[in-house]
Design an enzyme around this catalytic site. Structure first.
Site, PDB file in Angstrom:
ATOM      1  N   SER A 174      31.904  42.287  36.479  1.00  0.00           N
ATOM      2  CA  SER A 174      32.735  42.971  35.775  1.00  0.00           C
ATOM      3  C   SER A 174      33.660  41.605  35.007  1.00  0.00           C
ATOM      4  CB  SER A 174      33.546  44.106  36.176  1.00  0.00           C
ATOM      5  OG  SER A 174      34.537  44.670  34.937  1.00  0.00           O
ATOM      6  N   ASN A 175      34.928  42.065  34.664  1.00  0.00           N
ATOM      7  CA  ASN A 175      35.883  41.082  34.328  1.00  0.00           C
ATOM      8  C   ASN A 175      37.616  41.646  34.395  1.00  0.00           C
ATOM      9  OD1 ASN A 175      36.832  42.629  31.565  1.00  0.00           O
ATOM     10  ND2 ASN A 175      34.505  41.804  31.124  1.00  0.00           N
ATOM     11  N   HIS A 176      38.362  40.648  33.960  1.00  0.00           N
ATOM     12  CA  HIS A 176      39.726  41.081  34.334  1.00  0.00           C
ATOM     13  C   HIS A 176      40.339  41.859  33.413  1.00  0.00           C
ATOM     14  CE1 HIS A 176      40.102  38.764  37.998  1.00  0.00           C
ATOM     15  NE2 HIS A 176      39.658  37.559  37.246  1.00  0.00           N
ATOM     16  N   SER A 177      39.635  42.528  32.381  1.00  0.00           N
ATOM     17  CA  SER A 177      40.430  42.968  31.175  1.00  0.00           C
ATOM     18  C   SER A 177      41.170  44.485  31.753  1.00  0.00           C
ATOM     19  CB  SER A 177      39.237  43.741  30.406  1.00  0.00           C
ATOM     20  OG  SER A 177      40.075  44.676  29.569  1.00  0.00           O
TER      21      SER A 177
ATOM     22  N   ALA B 264      36.234  44.419  26.568  1.00  0.00           N
ATOM     23  CA  ALA B 264      35.821  43.098  27.075  1.00  0.00           C
ATOM     24  C   ALA B 264      34.369  43.170  27.709  1.00  0.00           C
ATOM     25  CB  ALA B 264      36.585  42.479  27.934  1.00  0.00           C
TER      26      ALA B 264
END
Ligand code: C5P
Length: 403
Positions: free
Chosen positions: A209-212, A276
């Site tokens: 995943s990502n930091h959004s 994102a």
């Protein structure tokens, strides 16, 4: 119910007319508004905080901090929170302080920090109201863009008859309703917004995943609701409450986000892709937890590319649909954003730079450069994400072909 979910800050100052405020608070609450009350110290002689906090379901604030536990009542936070501030009754003293920036109480500091429209409903004896200094203060406040709810003529507490009576609560409610109706510039528009990260499973316990944080997309949804739009928010996993009034569709993966968007996109006037989306997913998701290799090498993950949601949707767009995407770039920012704008078939792109302090993932503030395919562009200052959402929607209004 145009007032539903609207955040109304009410400043009450010292005037006998304060007795009318509990009724107004009740009416606003019945309409579904959120009401935060601030009183000047003098106002507490006319109506009790207990009555008002019971009706508004929030503590009533008088000073800059809570004397019991020291909690700070931030005038800046409240000024940013509110959709509208109403100062009623506004006494001669409070009018004078507001007009001249004499910020010696929480009501006036909050007024000075407020970025929302402000309505002022004066109430006082007729001679005080006629006095040139009161007249001048009201003129000054109107010249700053504040809205006046003029007092009525009638019998006053002094026994005299003339202008100075606080407008009736039912009429004030109607004025506020009409005001919000007037700014519902997106009424009838169907808006699809995506927000947050996508989460691509590796095995039952792990994911890519990502930091959004979803904050920008949620702020956009809230702003579109304020403008009267019908908003569907397709959101990856985030820890944010759904803005009241939106239709929320929760998803995890890019594939699920695409499918959710495909169901709604055709009937939408606008798409804002603030999510994102993970570019890759794991080719074969393991149905059991992948074990450590115990020194026998490291596991390899085979990745496959996710569908590009905005590109897929824009390939089948209807006439008049407006599509905005986001770009978060670390280098060659403008050139990369511009080429994404074109290659993904978007009308506009919002570029936020990771190089900018206070902008991007997880922060409460952001700074964006907005670029329309016609070449029109706009760069904001660093602002709370709610303010940035307003700038983005203003930009869309300016650049939309079929408003
Ligand atoms: O290519 P990049 O991820 O920087 O593009 C950003 C824009 O494209 C964003 O609006 C994002 O929501 C969208 N996007 C998409 N599908 C993907 C990847 C990005 O719609 N698979």
């Amino acid at each position: 119910m145009v007032l539903k979910g609207k955040k109304i800050l009410i400043g009450i100052s010292g005037s006998i007319a304060a007795y009318k405020m509990p009724l107004l608070v009740r009416l606003l609450m019945k309409e579904g508004a959120e009401v935060q009350i601030i009183m000047t110290p003098a106002a507490r002689d006319f109506v009790t905080p207990l009555t008002l906090s019971t009706l508004s379901k929030r503590p009533v604030l008088t000073g800059p901090f809570n004397p019991v536990d020291g909690t700070w009542n931030s005038h800046v936070d409240m000024g940013n929170w509110a959709d509208l501030m109403l100062v009623a009754p506004a006494s001669a003293t409070t009018l004078g302080k507001m007009a001249n920036g004499i910020a010696d109480n929480l009501l006036v500091t909050t007024y000075l920090a407020a970025v929302c429209p402000v309505f002022i409903a004066p109430a006082m004896d007729l001679d005080m109201f006629q006095h040139p200094s009161t007249r001048q203060n009201i003129k000054t406040l109107q010249s700053y863009g504040n809205h006046l709810i003029a007092p009525r003529e009638g019998e006053l507490a002094s026994g005299l008859c003339g202008a100075g009576r606080l407008e009736e609560p039912e009429v004030i409610l109607e004025i506020l309703r009409d005001f919000f109706k007037g700014i519902q510039s997106w009424a009838g528009k169907k808006v699809l917004i995506t927000a947050g990260p996508t989460v691509e499973p590796i095995d039952p316990v792990r994911y890519i995943s990502n930091h959004s944080s979803g904050k920008m997309g949620y702020a956009l949804a809230e702003e579109a609701i304020k403008r009267g739009a019908d908003v569907t928010l397709v959101s990856g996993p985030v820890s944010l409450p759904a803005p009241s009034g939106v239709t929320l569709i929760k998803v995890h993966t890019a594939q699920q986000m695409l499918e959710a968007c495909q169901k709604v996109f055709d009937a939408s006037d606008l798409l804002i892709m603030a999510a994102a989306v993970a570019d890759y997913r794991v080719a074969a998701v393991s149905d059991h937890k992948i074990k450590k290799q115990g020194g026998a090498g490291t596991p390899a993950l085979d990745l496959v590319e996710n569908p590009d949601i905005v590109k897929t949707l824009s390939a089948h767009r209807n006439d008049g649909q407006y599509i905005m995407g986001f770009a978060l770039e670390t280098d060659n920012e403008l050139a990369n954003a511009q080429s994404k704008l074109m290659s993904k078939g978007m009308d506009a792109i919002a570029l936020n730079s990771l190089n900018e302090q206070g902008a991007g993932f997880g922060t409460d503030t952001n700074k964006v450069t907005l670029i329309h395919r016609s070449g029109i562009s706009y760069t904001s200052g660093l602002e709370p994400k709610a303010g940035i959402a307003g700038r983005i929607l203003d930009f869309i209004e300016e650049t939309i072909v079929n408003p």
